[in-house]
Design a protein around this motif. Structure first.
Motif, PDB file in Angstrom:
ATOM      1  N   VAL A  95     -27.464  18.249  66.573  1.00 39.98           N
ATOM      2  CA  VAL A  95     -27.565  19.400  65.423  1.00 39.98           C
ATOM      3  C   VAL A  95     -26.156  19.746  64.688  1.00 39.98           C
ATOM      4  CG1 VAL A  95     -28.254  21.966  65.101  1.00 39.98           C
ATOM      5  CG2 VAL A  95     -29.638  20.497  66.574  1.00 39.98           C
ATOM      6  N   ILE A  96     -25.082  19.776  65.503  1.00 38.75           N
ATOM      7  CA  ILE A  96     -23.695  19.926  65.160  1.00 38.75           C
ATOM      8  C   ILE A  96     -23.345  18.932  64.008  1.00 38.75           C
ATOM      9  CG2 ILE A  96     -21.372  19.856  65.961  1.00 38.75           C
ATOM     10  CD1 ILE A  96     -22.235  21.190  68.244  1.00 38.75           C
ATOM     11  N   VAL A  97     -23.858  17.584  64.448  1.00 42.35           N
ATOM     12  CA  VAL A  97     -23.421  16.491  63.474  1.00 42.35           C
ATOM     13  C   VAL A  97     -24.102  16.847  62.209  1.00 42.35           C
ATOM     14  CG1 VAL A  97     -23.698  14.139  63.090  1.00 42.35           C
ATOM     15  CG2 VAL A  97     -22.733  14.547  65.218  1.00 42.35           C
ATOM     16  N   ILE A  98     -25.429  17.250  62.183  1.00 41.20           N
ATOM     17  CA  ILE A  98     -26.172  17.133  60.947  1.00 41.20           C
ATOM     18  C   ILE A  98     -25.254  18.359  60.323  1.00 41.20           C
ATOM     19  CG2 ILE A  98     -28.540  17.992  60.128  1.00 41.20           C
ATOM     20  CD1 ILE A  98     -29.721  16.349  62.260  1.00 41.20           C
ATOM     21  N   ALA A  99     -25.240  19.549  60.837  1.00 41.23           N
ATOM     22  CA  ALA A  99     -24.753  20.765  60.182  1.00 41.23           C
ATOM     23  C   ALA A  99     -23.531  20.418  59.617  1.00 41.23           C
ATOM     24  CB  ALA A  99     -24.693  21.786  61.268  1.00 41.23           C
ATOM     25  N   GLY A 100     -22.649  19.431  60.330  1.00 42.90           N
ATOM     26  CA  GLY A 100     -21.261  19.169  60.004  1.00 42.90           C
ATOM     27  C   GLY A 100     -21.441  18.422  58.491  1.00 42.90           C
ATOM     28  N   PHE A 101     -22.549  17.823  58.358  1.00 43.49           N
ATOM     29  CA  PHE A 101     -22.513  17.093  56.997  1.00 43.49           C
ATOM     30  C   PHE A 101     -23.096  17.722  55.740  1.00 43.49           C
ATOM     31  CE2 PHE A 101     -22.533  13.039  59.443  1.00 43.49           C
ATOM     32  CZ  PHE A 101     -21.650  12.302  58.871  1.00 43.49           C
ATOM     33  N   VAL A 102     -24.051  19.065  56.181  1.00 45.12           N
ATOM     34  CA  VAL A 102     -24.503  19.751  55.187  1.00 45.12           C
ATOM     35  C   VAL A 102     -23.598  20.958  54.862  1.00 45.12           C
ATOM     36  CG1 VAL A 102     -26.488  21.366  54.654  1.00 45.12           C
ATOM     37  CG2 VAL A 102     -26.923  19.572  56.314  1.00 45.12           C
ATOM     38  N   PRO A 103     -23.274  20.941  53.353  1.00 41.97           N
ATOM     39  CA  PRO A 103     -22.088  21.734  53.178  1.00 41.97           C
ATOM     40  C   PRO A 103     -22.590  23.361  53.274  1.00 41.97           C
ATOM     41  CG  PRO A 103     -22.614  20.233  51.359  1.00 41.97           C
ATOM     42  CD  PRO A 103     -23.666  20.072  52.437  1.00 41.97           C
ATOM     43  N   VAL A 104     -21.779  24.055  53.476  1.00 39.23           N
ATOM     44  CA  VAL A 104     -21.893  25.623  53.955  1.00 39.23           C
ATOM     45  C   VAL A 104     -22.869  26.100  53.062  1.00 39.23           C
ATOM     46  CG1 VAL A 104     -21.165  27.599  54.587  1.00 39.23           C
ATOM     47  CG2 VAL A 104     -19.650  25.715  54.843  1.00 39.23           C
ATOM     48  N   GLU A 105     -22.987  25.949  51.615  1.00 33.27           N
ATOM     49  CA  GLU A 105     -23.763  26.520  50.862  1.00 33.27           C
ATOM     50  C   GLU A 105     -25.064  26.143  50.889  1.00 33.27           C
ATOM     51  OE1 GLU A 105     -21.033  24.933  49.984  1.00 33.27           O
ATOM     52  OE2 GLU A 105     -21.358  23.277  48.786  1.00 33.27           O
ATOM     53  N   ARG A 106     -25.425  25.014  51.412  1.00 30.64           N
ATOM     54  CA  ARG A 106     -26.896  24.632  51.498  1.00 30.64           C
ATOM     55  C   ARG A 106     -27.415  24.736  52.846  1.00 30.64           C
ATOM     56  NH1 ARG A 106     -26.731  18.874  48.029  1.00 30.64           N
ATOM     57  NH2 ARG A 106     -28.977  18.753  48.832  1.00 30.64           N
ATOM     58  N   ARG A 107     -26.781  25.584  53.586  1.00 33.70           N
ATOM     59  CA  ARG A 107     -27.262  25.549  55.001  1.00 33.70           C
ATOM     60  C   ARG A 107     -27.921  26.906  55.087  1.00 33.70           C
ATOM     61  NH1 ARG A 107     -22.346  23.723  57.958  1.00 33.70           N
ATOM     62  NH2 ARG A 107     -21.759  25.934  58.467  1.00 33.70           N
ATOM     63  N   GLY A 108     -29.257  27.118  54.639  1.00 30.61           N
ATOM     64  CA  GLY A 108     -30.054  28.394  54.757  1.00 30.61           C
ATOM     65  C   GLY A 108     -30.567  28.498  56.217  1.00 30.61           C
ATOM     66  N   TRP A 109     -31.216  29.779  56.437  1.00 29.99           N
ATOM     67  CA  TRP A 109     -31.476  29.952  57.741  1.00 29.99           C
ATOM     68  C   TRP A 109     -32.731  28.816  58.145  1.00 29.99           C
ATOM     69  CZ3 TRP A 109     -36.678  31.670  59.165  1.00 29.99           C
ATOM     70  CH2 TRP A 109     -37.081  32.238  57.898  1.00 29.99           C
ATOM     71  N   TRP A 110     -33.691  28.630  57.082  1.00 33.81           N
ATOM     72  CA  TRP A 110     -34.962  27.821  57.359  1.00 33.81           C
ATOM     73  C   TRP A 110     -34.255  26.252  57.469  1.00 33.81           C
ATOM     74  CZ3 TRP A 110     -34.959  24.146  53.592  1.00 33.81           C
ATOM     75  CH2 TRP A 110     -34.422  24.377  52.263  1.00 33.81           C
ATOM     76  N   THR A 111     -33.121  25.854  56.784  1.00 35.23           N
ATOM     77  CA  THR A 111     -32.539  24.457  57.221  1.00 35.23           C
ATOM     78  C   THR A 111     -32.405  24.276  58.788  1.00 35.23           C
ATOM     79  OG1 THR A 111     -31.310  24.697  55.047  1.00 35.23           O
ATOM     80  CG2 THR A 111     -30.819  22.984  56.629  1.00 35.23           C
TER      81      THR A 111
END
Lengths: 330, 642
Positions: free
Chosen positions: B159-175
């Motif tokens: 999850v950390i790796v995936i979250a690390g790749f997704v830019p902050v602005e595209r990390r919604g709560w449902w993501t």
């Protein structure tokens, strides 16, 4: 031995799955990590060596026009050579070197803490399950609070109490910085001293799960016929509890080790962060903060391989303690 | 940040991946649910459930209604960090924001994520576990392999790796929720698969298949209802896990960017040095809400687990009295009348039971053994007959005080007349005396030796255990010799000592059990349906040997079975039990020729082979007609040990 062959085969498949996952995740994600990395590398004065770029490309993928399958094969080859690219956050160190430096800290901390927690939880669970219906049973709901406490929250509170206020333990770090790492008494004592609070956090938060699982299995096992036989045989209670009840009840806990280990590892990553422990968990977060994608990928891979390895060992051990798994293979 | 073990669920599926049936077979008892079954699926009320529900409902209400009642959580005030009191019940953050208002909104955010992940993860696990388990074959292999791989790949690092790749602005709560669900369903799927596999083989599912019902209908009508408690428990754990994981991610700065959760609150508290400034009101509450909510859900799960596995229920308190009677000895109104020392045949008595009563305590006490008096002569075989539930087993266990807590001996005496002339009052023995008495003077052979032997230690260890406990003076060599000797006696190759129970056939296990009972040369052996689970030929051989041992070694036998004709063959005397009472107690011959009680006649009539004029006992599988018990015993004896 078919059991062992099957196990080994499964872990090979799991390893391959992890490698593949590691290959595809950056390619499926938005953004162009290779360019980010190369830009960072230049900022730090790193030569834009084409071989470094190539290694990043294989790891993270980019639209170089190479067919995907070709990239995949070269990526696997790089992995087996241990070439995980160059870290930009700890430039110019190789990712594999960064990991090699951090890994022992985590293995010792998490390994020991997990072992202590397992033994403690299984031991207490045995007692609570055996003495069912006594005051000991009221311990069980209490442990659920501990199990539901976020690791980092507990860690920070422990730090506030034992490190900041009482000053019994150091605030952070893995050893006293004035010492240089080495196998001498002074350094090891310092490492143990620094590791106590992080280990305590992991043990407190994970012991409840082992306890509950063991307690429930003890309760089920105690009602089995062979326990009645053991009682009729006039064996001592302590012997029935350990050799007949607990010996059987512990099997699912061992078999379920895989699930629990994943949780413990996850929790300890955050624990390391709280304590700025020089292990692999803080390195991973450091990599994420610095967009050090190569290091991120490498650490994910290493954690996965370590967890797979631990599970393999436990599974092989399971074959030893439960004779039935070996049935039909003699 | 995922530190909860999916308790019963994961543990129940004890087998490591790919080895079904590796556990001790203690699977959860799943009931067939009919129209009336639904009631049984509701949790029983208990204080734990009450507290759990209270916590969960209170926090859920706080999350749902709280945000409407509090002010704007983001309003910055020029008051700095203030401690709780006055306008701000929980104080303010360092920028003067109302902590209570933040807490309400954050609780809502966390619950939202928890709920979504719970639903998604349960859905995934049901698809992979139930469908895989039901369909079987290659689909099952594939699904199962996939779940197991997902299980061993550590979730949070991924999850950390995936979250690390997704830019902050595209990390919604449902993501975040989807990522957590994708990494968190595997353990449940494995458990569901194991359960589905076992359900698939039940008779009523087979019946539905034969009746031509469609697979989706069988799954939804016959299988899913039985899995509901398990899935409920898994859902609850998925919710706790999701809330904890999200808190961890947010704390690391990798959580949802657009919605406040308890994790983000803690992140800001930590970055605002809340703890360093002693602002416990800022740092404490978010963690406590998580811990209490998780605790509440776990407490609810205890009740669900009890539905899945009724054995987990806390034993109804029977008071100290019951425990003492069952195990601990203790003062009893004792020193009863001098027991008769001779049995009906004028033989020395070895065991005298007088006016024994056993009651199962509970909401409706059951009088399982009523005023039973029996005398066992030295070397006698006493048959104890009756239908299931008539109390014969309870009686036998009470003699040796093996009955368990809800059962209690309320009155009567059990006296053992030792070879050397001393009388032992079994009901008055202290715990340690009782332990030493068991097996050395009175041993037992149980029904279904598969379960009567410990599955994970070798036959040798189980035999030697008896000797090391009761004969501490014996050397290792002597122990080994004695174990081999008793095995030879029952016709099992001593090389089998190193085997485990699952490696032996049913008949061999029962022989091992008898060998174990012979180890200490006891004076009484209680046999509880020792041959019921065996086929006729094996049964015959074992009975023959029991009789031979009785003759050679001179112990007395209490032989319990529902099979009255069998008892007619082997017993000296027979006690027929019904509803806890001995309705007829006479010699085998008497009972065979002149059954007095109507129930005895009924029992005899229920075996058709007996009503025939000739060829009685044909079903025993031995040739030759036996009409009278005495001759039968003789025939069996003469036939010898194979």
């Amino acid at each position: 031995m078919r059991y062992y062959a099957r196990k080994l085969g499964f872990y090979l498949v799991a390893l391959w799955a992890a490698l593949t996952l590691n290959f595809f995740i950056p390619r499926l994600m938005p953004g162009n990590p290779v360019d980010t990395l190369m830009a960072k590398l230049q900022q730090r004065g790193g030569a834009t060596d084409p071989s470094i770029r190539r290694s990043y490309e294989l790891l993270l993928g980019t639209d170089t026009g190479d067919p995907l399958i070709g990239q995949y094969v070269s990526y696997l080859a790089n992995m087996f050579r241990g070439d995980l690219g160059v870290s930009v956050s700890v430039f110019p160190t190789d990712v594999s070197t960064v990991i090699a430096d951090a890994l022992p800290w985590t293995i010792v901390l998490v390994g020991l803490a997990t072992l202590i927690s397992f033994l403690l939880g299984v031991g207490l669970g045995t007692l609570v399950g055996w003495k069912r219906g006594t005051w000991l049973d009221s311990l069980v709901p209490a442990t659920t609070v501990l199990a539901a406490v976020p690791y980092f929250w507990l860690a920070l509170i422990l730090v506030a109490i034992f490190a900041s206020t009482l000053r019994w333990f150091p605030l952070n770090g893995g050893y006293d910085v004035i010492l240089s790492p080495g196998w001498n008494g002074e350094f090891i004592a310092s490492a143990v001293y620094h590791g106590t609070l992080p280990a305590l956090t992991i043990v407190i938060s994970s012991v409840g799960g082992w306890l509950l699982g063991m307690r429930n299995m003890m309760v089920s096992t105690v009602s089995e016929d062979h326990i009645l036989t053991a009682r009729a045989k006039g064996l001592r209670d302590s012997r029935i509890m350990t050799r007949y009840a607990a010996r059987n009840a512990v099997l699912p806990s061992v078999a379920g080790f895989a699930i629990s280990l994943g949780f413990v590892v996850s929790g300890s990553i955050i624990t390391e962060q709280v304590f700025s422990y020089p292990g692999i968990g803080s390195r991973l977060l450091q990599a994420v903060e610095n967009n050090d994608y190569a290091l991120m990928q490498g650490i994910f891979l290493v954690i996965t391989v370590a967890v797979l390895g631990a599970n393999l060992v436990v599974d092989l051990l399971y074959g030893l303690i439960d004779p039935r798994t070996r049935a039909g293979n003699r | 940040m995922t530190n909860i073990n999916p308790s019963a669920g994961a543990v129940e599926d004890g087998a490591p991946p790919d080895t079904p049936g590796g556990t001790s077979g203690a699977g959860p008892a799943v009931r067939r649910t009919g129209t009336s079954g639904w009631r049984a699926m509701l949790p029983r009320w208990s204080p734990k459930l009450g507290v759990g529900l209270g916590l969960v409902v209170a926090i859920a209400l706080f999350g749902v209604l709280g945000p409407m009642a509090v002010g704007d959580p983001d309003t910055v005030r020029d008051i700095g960090m203030t401690s709780p009191g006055g306008e701000f019940w929980l104080g303010t953050t360092q920028t003067g924001q109302d902590v209570l208002a933040q807490l309400a909104h954050a609780t809502r955010g966390s619950l939202q994520i928890g709920l979504l992940v719970g639903v998604l993860a349960t859905l995934f696990s049901a698809v992979f576990g139930v469908i895989g388990g039901y369909v079987g074959g290659a689909v099952d292999e594939g699904f199962s392999l996939f779940s197991n791989v997902m299980l061993v790949i550590p979730g949070l690092p991924l999850v950390i790796v995936i979250a690390g790749f997704v830019p902050v602005e595209r990390r919604g709560w449902w993501t975040i929720a989807v990522v957590l669900a994708v990494t968190g369903w595997a353990a449940s799927a494995r458990v569901l698969r194991a359960q589905t596999l076992s359900l698939r083989n039940r008779d009523y599912v087979a019946a539905a298949k034969v009746a031509g019902e469609k697979p989706w209908r069988i799954i939804s009508v016959e299988i899913l209802p039985n899995l509901l408690p398990l899935m409920a428990s898994q859902f609850v754990f998925a919710v706790i896990l999701a809330i904890l994981s999200e808190a961890g991610l947010s704390f690391l700065g990798l959580g949802a960017s657009n919605s406040p959760t308890l994790g983000t609150m803690l992140y800001y508290a930590q970055n605002g040095f809340a703890l360093q400034y002693g602002a416990w009101w800022w740092f404490g509450p978010p963690g406590l809400v998580i811990a209490l909510f998780g605790c509440g859900l776990s407490l609810i799960n205890f009740s669900i687990d009890e539905i899945i596995d009724p054995r987990l229920r806390t034993v109804p308190a029977t008071g100290r009295r019951a425990r003492r009677t069952a195990e601990g000895g203790g003062p009893r109104k004792r020193k009863a009348s001098p027991a008769p020392r001779r049995d009906a045949f004028g033989r020395d008595a070895v065991l005298t039971v007088e006016n024994l009563d056993v009651v199962y305590r509970g909401e409706r006490p059951t009088h399982a053994v009523k005023n039973v008096s029996l005398t066992l002569g030295r070397g006698e075989i006493l048959g104890l007959a009756g239908e299931s539930g008539c109390g014969k087993t309870t009686l036998a266990y009470a003699i040796n005080r093996l009955h368990r807590p809800p059962a209690e001996v309320t009155s009567g005496t059990v006296v053992f007349h030792d070879r050397d002339g001393t009388d032992i009052d079994l009901l008055a023995l202290e715990k340690e005396e009782l332990r030493a008495f068991r097996w050395s003077k009175l041993s037992m052979v149980f029904q279904g030796a598969m379960n009567a032997l410990n599955p994970v230690i070798s036959i040798r260890a189980q035999l030697e255990d008896v000797l090391t406990t009761h004969r501490p003076g014996m050397s290792a060599e002597e122990r080994r010799e004695r174990c081999a000797e008793v095995l030879r006696l029952v016709g099992v190759d001593p090389r089998r000592l190193d085997s485990f129970p699952h490696e032996l056939s049913g008949g061999m296990r029962q022989r091992v059990m008898i060998a174990m009972a012979l180890l200490l040369d006891p004076q009484v052996m209680i046999m509880d349906e020792p041959t019921t689970a065996l086929d006729v030929v094996v049964q015959r051989g074992i009975l023959r040997e029991i009789l031979r041992f009785r003759d050679e070694l001179g112990f007395a036998v209490v032989f319990i079975t529902h099979d009255l004709p069998l008892l007619l063959e082997i017993s000296d005397r027979i006690a027929v039990m019904r509803d806890g009472e001995v309705v007829e107690y006479a010699t085998a011959e008497e009972i065979h020729k002149r059954p007095r009680h109507p129930y005895t006649r009924e029992l005899l009539d229920s075996f058709p082979s007996l009503t025939g004029e000739r060829g009685a006992f044909v079903r025993t599988g031995e040739s030759g007609a036996r009409e009278r018990t005495e001759t039968t015993v003789k025939t069996v004896k003469e036939a010898g040990p194979r």
